[in-house]
Design an enzyme around this catalytic site. Structure first.
Site, mmCIF file in Angstrom:
data_model
loop_
_atom_site.group_PDB
_atom_site.id
_atom_site.type_symbol
_atom_site.label_atom_id
_atom_site.label_comp_id
_atom_site.label_asym_id
_atom_site.label_seq_id
_atom_site.Cartn_x
_atom_site.Cartn_y
_atom_site.Cartn_z
ATOM 1 N N LYS A 175 0.870 -1.189 0.000
ATOM 2 C CA LYS A 175 0.000 0.000 0.000
ATOM 3 C C LYS A 175 0.897 1.227 0.000
ATOM 4 O O LYS A 175 2.034 1.172 0.459
ATOM 5 C CB LYS A 175 -0.874 -0.001 1.261
ATOM 6 C CG LYS A 175 -2.087 0.876 1.163
ATOM 7 C CD LYS A 175 -3.228 0.193 0.407
ATOM 8 C CE LYS A 175 -4.355 1.152 0.120
ATOM 9 N NZ LYS A 175 -5.526 0.467 -0.448
ATOM 10 N N ASP B 237 -6.943 4.343 -4.785
ATOM 11 C CA ASP B 237 -7.622 4.218 -3.487
ATOM 12 C C ASP B 237 -8.235 5.607 -3.239
ATOM 13 O O ASP B 237 -8.442 6.363 -4.206
ATOM 14 C CB ASP B 237 -6.622 3.825 -2.379
ATOM 15 C CG ASP B 237 -7.297 3.453 -1.059
ATOM 16 O OD1 ASP B 237 -7.801 2.324 -0.941
ATOM 17 O OD2 ASP B 237 -7.351 4.285 -0.130
HETATM 18 P P1 NDP Z 1 -12.835 7.799 -3.259
HETATM 19 O O1 NDP Z 1 -11.777 8.790 -3.047
HETATM 20 O O2 NDP Z 1 -13.333 7.544 -4.626
HETATM 21 O O3 NDP Z 1 -14.108 8.138 -2.341
HETATM 22 C C1 NDP Z 1 -13.986 8.268 -0.966
HETATM 23 C C2 NDP Z 1 -15.326 8.673 -0.394
HETATM 24 O O4 NDP Z 1 -15.243 8.601 1.035
HETATM 25 C C3 NDP Z 1 -15.710 10.102 -0.719
HETATM 26 O O5 NDP Z 1 -17.102 10.202 -0.738
HETATM 27 C C4 NDP Z 1 -15.128 10.884 0.471
HETATM 28 O O6 NDP Z 1 -15.753 12.122 0.723
HETATM 29 C C5 NDP Z 1 -15.398 9.906 1.600
HETATM 30 N N1 NDP Z 1 -14.403 10.097 2.657
HETATM 31 C C6 NDP Z 1 -13.048 9.963 2.550
HETATM 32 N N2 NDP Z 1 -12.445 10.234 3.720
HETATM 33 C C7 NDP Z 1 -13.451 10.544 4.575
HETATM 34 C C8 NDP Z 1 -13.473 10.912 5.937
HETATM 35 N N3 NDP Z 1 -12.347 11.009 6.653
HETATM 36 N N4 NDP Z 1 -14.692 11.158 6.498
HETATM 37 C C9 NDP Z 1 -15.845 11.061 5.773
HETATM 38 N N5 NDP Z 1 -15.875 10.712 4.461
HETATM 39 C C10 NDP Z 1 -14.692 10.452 3.889
HETATM 40 O O7 NDP Z 1 -12.282 6.431 -2.596
HETATM 41 P P2 NDP Z 1 -12.740 4.942 -2.868
HETATM 42 O O8 NDP Z 1 -14.192 4.881 -3.108
HETATM 43 O O9 NDP Z 1 -11.787 4.352 -3.840
HETATM 44 O O10 NDP Z 1 -12.402 4.262 -1.459
HETATM 45 C C11 NDP Z 1 -13.341 4.200 -0.385
HETATM 46 C C12 NDP Z 1 -12.946 3.107 0.589
HETATM 47 O O11 NDP Z 1 -12.894 1.844 -0.099
HETATM 48 C C13 NDP Z 1 -11.570 3.267 1.231
HETATM 49 O O12 NDP Z 1 -11.609 2.725 2.527
HETATM 50 C C14 NDP Z 1 -10.670 2.412 0.354
HETATM 51 O O13 NDP Z 1 -9.506 1.979 1.033
HETATM 52 C C15 NDP Z 1 -11.616 1.246 0.084
HETATM 53 N N6 NDP Z 1 -11.299 0.433 -1.090
HETATM 54 C C16 NDP Z 1 -11.204 0.976 -2.342
HETATM 55 C C17 NDP Z 1 -10.945 0.179 -3.432
HETATM 56 C C18 NDP Z 1 -10.957 0.709 -4.830
HETATM 57 O O14 NDP Z 1 -10.886 -0.114 -5.752
HETATM 58 N N7 NDP Z 1 -11.064 2.007 -5.048
HETATM 59 C C19 NDP Z 1 -10.651 -1.262 -3.268
HETATM 60 C C20 NDP Z 1 -10.854 -1.749 -1.933
HETATM 61 C C21 NDP Z 1 -11.129 -0.918 -0.892
HETATM 62 P P3 NDP Z 1 -15.002 13.492 0.318
HETATM 63 O O15 NDP Z 1 -15.065 13.568 -1.167
HETATM 64 O O16 NDP Z 1 -15.770 14.546 1.031
HETATM 65 O O17 NDP Z 1 -13.593 13.352 0.841
#
Ligand code: NDP
Length: 445
Positions: free
Chosen positions: A126, A166
């Protein structure tokens, strides 16, 4: 020789002070492995846990870049190359101001077990940076990404370490990172996944994590003679994972009541339609706006500064970030009728929340199982790059479905307890065993 998980974790805490997220992830895994390790001394004799808990290598570097005002900014870059027993290091890059070594070690450690569960040849890693893409121009994101890759490229390669996206790293960032890698190495190879379809990407990679989580939920429900159709569900987040979990859930006839971002939650009592979801995708992926704009557009309720967990529903899919469900939130969810919790995000439930879910016999899928579809299709992207061909949407979607079903079967095999499946225990044992056996075969390296 007897293994004591609590004593082991005390030692990990002493060695890694100021790493609360890493300790949390380690605790969840190590506690659930205690009985298994004590039943078979081979893993203790080979000191597998002492070895697997230490990253093989951690790289930390300076990332200087120039903003649009001509001022120099300096961020910190990381890559944790955690374990390569079963394949090249594989895991995403996160760009978010909260990124530090503790967060990346928790994510990297989880990734080892998740990647093992997929059955594909993928080690665990990571990386990322404390850079915040919010509010930055495309040109700033590009200059940052180029500077980040100017250091990272020395340590990665299609058979060494293959990063992906991510939080904060989507199609735009992967494009800039890949362009710089290619310029520095003069090599067009599958060194990143999540690439654009026109330049080596895979069909369904964007959709894979969200779709996979829903396929996994379907398997869990099928196992209890139930189905997702007709269920009301709460989704948190509105990024990559949340968008495609919502899309697949709507497609299968579930009612998606909420989505959120770090500013609050939108609540649609009638359930989001594909049209509203398309609006949210454009809002988040292209306009880079706030979720409230979707509430304004469609006259939905906006819960400012709130998470979705106080709403009534049948199921919850936390798809935003770590520790977004506290013990109090878990109690609220159960009071409000939630019977199924599927982690689209990594470690969104605190240890307290997990204990509450387990004590109440909630069907609970940990992230390392439920969100493994993303890395699984990344693995398929690597295969397509090596074969220099590209599979259709239908082919990749079918492979994803089969992979999620196989992950579910492995977990059921190791997680059966009376009439109940402990998905945490099942996932940790199944994930651990493959890596541990490979480490034993490869000697003390
Ligand atoms: P994105 O950046 O596309 O989206 C993240 C989302 O979560 C946004 O809506 C963001 O809101 C919100 N968010 C992020 N940080 C916070 C916080 N501290 N408090 C509240 N809301 C928050 O990321 P992903 O969708 O790719 O990832 C989301 C989760 O899934 C993570 O835990 C990641 O590790 C996990 N994941 C992702 C994979 C992938 O293929 N992308 C694979 C496996 C797991 P805002 O825009 O306001 O920051």
């Amino acid at each position: 020789m007897k293994f004591n998980a609590k004593k082991f974790i005390e030692n990990v805490k002493q060695k890694n002070p100021n790493e609360p997220e890493f300790i949390q992830a380690a605790l969840e895994i190590v506690l659930s492995l205690e009985d298994f390790l004590n039943a078979d001394p081979i893993y203790l004799e080979h000191k597998i846990l002492e070895r697997i808990i230490e990253p093989e290598r951690t790289i930390i570097f300076r990332v200087p870049w120039v903003d649009d005002k001509g001022e120099t900014q300096v961020n910190r870059g990381f890559r944790v190359q955690y374990n390569s027993a079963i394949g090249p290091y594989k895991g995403g890059l996160r760009f978010h101001p909260t990124v530090n070594l503790s967060i990346l070690k928790f994510l990297g450690f989880e990734q080892i077990f998740k990647n093992s569960l997929t059955g594909l040849p993928l080690g665990g890693g990571k990386g990322g940076s404390d850079f915040d893409p919010h509010g930055k121009s495309d040109a700033e994101v590009m200059r940052f990404a180029q500077s980040f890759m100017s250091e990272l490229y020395k340590y990665i390669g299609p058979n060494i370490d293959v990063p992906a996206g991510d939080i904060g790293v989507g199609a735009r960032e992967i494009g800039f990172l890949y362009g710089q890698y290619k310029k520095l190495t003069n090599d067009f190879s599958g060194v990143l996944t999540g690439k654009g379809l026109a330049w080596g990407g895979s069909n369904i990679r964007s959709e894979a994590t969200g779709y996979g989580a829903v396929y996994f939920a379907e398997e869990m429900l099928k196992n209890t003679n139930d189905e997702l159709t007709g269920k009301s569900i709460l989704i948190s987040g509105s990024g990559n994972v949340a968008q495609f979990a919502a899309e697949k859930a709507i497609h299968l006839g579930a009612k998606v009541l909420s989505m959120s971002d770090s500013s609050g939650t939108i609540y649609d009592k009638d359930g989001l339609t594909p049209e509203k979801l398309d609006f949210i995708k454009t809002l988040k992926n292209i306009k880079r706006g706030r979720i409230k704009e979707a509430a304004d557009e469609y006259g939905l309720e906006f819960l400012a500064g709130k998470k979705p967990w106080a709403l009534k529903a049948d199921a919850a899919f936390p798809c935003a970030t770590q520790n977004e469900i506290s013990g109090e939130d878990a109690k609220l969810l159960i009071q409000n009728g939630v019977k199924l919790v599927v982690e689209g995000a990594n470690m969104p439930s605190s240890l307290e929340a997990i204990e509450i879910f387990q004590n109440n016999k909630i069907l609970f899928a940990p992230g390392k199982a439920a969100n493994a579809g993303g890395v699984a299709v990344s693995g398929l992207e690597m295969s397509q790059n090596s074969l220099r061909l590209s599979w259709t949407r239908e082919e990749v979607d079918e492979k994803l479905k089969i992979l999620m079903k196989e992950i579910h079967n492995k977990i059921v095999e190791h997680g059966k307890k009376d009439n109940h499946i402990d998905y945490i225990r099942g996932a940790n044992i199944a994930g651990f065993k493959r890596v541990a056996d490979s480490m034993i075969a490869q000697g003390f390296v």
